[in-house]
Design a protein around this motif. Structure first.
Motif, PDB file in Angstrom:
ATOM      1  N   ASN A   1      -9.988 -13.170   2.355  1.00 52.85           N
ATOM      2  CA  ASN A   1     -10.434 -13.436   0.989  1.00 52.85           C
ATOM      3  C   ASN A   1      -9.266 -13.429   0.005  1.00 52.85           C
ATOM      4  O   ASN A   1      -9.130 -14.324  -0.831  1.00 52.85           O
ATOM      5  N   GLU A   2      -8.402 -12.441   0.124  1.00 49.37           N
ATOM      6  CA  GLU A   2      -7.269 -12.330  -0.798  1.00 49.37           C
ATOM      7  C   GLU A   2      -6.308 -13.506  -0.633  1.00 49.37           C
ATOM      8  O   GLU A   2      -5.788 -14.043  -1.612  1.00 49.37           O
TER       9      GLU A   2
ATOM     10  N   SER B   1      -7.103 -16.517   0.359  1.00 46.67           N
ATOM     11  CA  SER B   1      -7.760 -17.684  -0.225  1.00 46.67           C
ATOM     12  C   SER B   1      -7.643 -17.679  -1.741  1.00 46.67           C
ATOM     13  O   SER B   1      -7.381 -18.717  -2.354  1.00 46.67           O
ATOM     14  N   LEU B   2      -7.821 -16.524  -2.341  1.00 45.21           N
ATOM     15  CA  LEU B   2      -7.702 -16.434  -3.799  1.00 45.21           C
ATOM     16  C   LEU B   2      -6.264 -16.681  -4.257  1.00 45.21           C
ATOM     17  O   LEU B   2      -6.036 -17.353  -5.270  1.00 45.21           O
ATOM     18  N   THR B   3      -5.299 -16.168  -3.501  1.00 50.31           N
ATOM     19  CA  THR B   3      -3.891 -16.410  -3.828  1.00 50.31           C
ATOM     20  C   THR B   3      -3.578 -17.893  -3.718  1.00 50.31           C
ATOM     21  O   THR B   3      -2.927 -18.472  -4.588  1.00 50.31           O
ATOM     22  N   ARG B   4      -4.064 -18.517  -2.666  1.00 51.96           N
ATOM     23  CA  ARG B   4      -3.845 -19.953  -2.470  1.00 51.96           C
ATOM     24  C   ARG B   4      -4.510 -20.743  -3.599  1.00 51.96           C
ATOM     25  O   ARG B   4      -3.916 -21.690  -4.128  1.00 51.96           O
ATOM     26  N   ALA B   5      -5.718 -20.369  -3.986  1.00 48.72           N
ATOM     27  CA  ALA B   5      -6.407 -21.054  -5.088  1.00 48.72           C
ATOM     28  C   ALA B   5      -5.618 -20.907  -6.384  1.00 48.72           C
ATOM     29  O   ALA B   5      -5.495 -21.868  -7.151  1.00 48.72           O
ATOM     30  N   GLU B   6      -5.047 -19.747  -6.606  1.00 47.30           N
ATOM     31  CA  GLU B   6      -4.239 -19.526  -7.810  1.00 47.30           C
ATOM     32  C   GLU B   6      -2.992 -20.408  -7.802  1.00 47.30           C
ATOM     33  O   GLU B   6      -2.635 -21.006  -8.823  1.00 47.30           O
TER      34      GLU B   6
ATOM     35  N   GLU C   1     -10.747 -23.663  -1.427  1.00 46.37           N
ATOM     36  CA  GLU C   1     -10.245 -22.289  -1.306  1.00 46.37           C
ATOM     37  C   GLU C   1     -11.222 -21.287  -1.906  1.00 46.37           C
ATOM     38  O   GLU C   1     -11.441 -20.211  -1.352  1.00 46.37           O
ATOM     39  N   LEU C   2     -11.808 -21.622  -3.042  1.00 50.13           N
ATOM     40  CA  LEU C   2     -12.779 -20.713  -3.651  1.00 50.13           C
ATOM     41  C   LEU C   2     -14.020 -20.578  -2.776  1.00 50.13           C
ATOM     42  O   LEU C   2     -14.577 -19.479  -2.640  1.00 50.13           O
TER      43      LEU C   2
ATOM     44  N   ALA D   1     -13.113 -18.301   0.063  1.00 47.78           N
ATOM     45  CA  ALA D   1     -13.108 -16.912  -0.405  1.00 47.78           C
ATOM     46  C   ALA D   1     -14.538 -16.396  -0.558  1.00 47.78           C
ATOM     47  O   ALA D   1     -14.829 -15.256  -0.188  1.00 47.78           O
ATOM     48  N   ARG D   2     -15.409 -17.238  -1.076  1.00 47.79           N
ATOM     49  CA  ARG D   2     -16.808 -16.847  -1.244  1.00 47.79           C
ATOM     50  C   ARG D   2     -17.448 -16.544   0.113  1.00 47.79           C
ATOM     51  O   ARG D   2     -18.184 -15.558   0.264  1.00 47.79           O
TER      52      ARG D   2
END
Length: 70
Positions: A3-4, A6-11, A55-56, A59-60
């Motif tokens: 999850n982390e 994916s969130l880093t990649r989305a950012e 990516e979001l 993460a979801r």
């Protein structure tokens, strides 16, 4: 990928999206700007936005898998 990650990649993708948007904004005020380059940037924006969504969503799904079942 967790999850982390994916969130880093989305950012990171959002940062790239913002940079492309800023470049498109600069082109819109440049009388000598290439219309072809503007179209390229629009294509990049579309791909980046789709990647951010993916990516979001990843993460979801990770959150849903890790969430305790009630």
């Amino acid at each position: 990928m967790n999850n982390e990650d994916s969130l880093t990649r989305a950012e990171e993708l959002l940062n790239r999206l913002e940079a492309a948007r800023a470049e498109l904004d600069r082109l819109s005020t440049d009388e000598n700007a290439s219309p072809e380059r503007a179209l390229e940037i629009l294509g990049e924006l579309s791909k980046l936005a789709k990647s951010v969504e993916e990516e979001l969503e990843r993460a979801r799904r990770e959150v849903d898998v890790d969430a305790p079942q009630s």
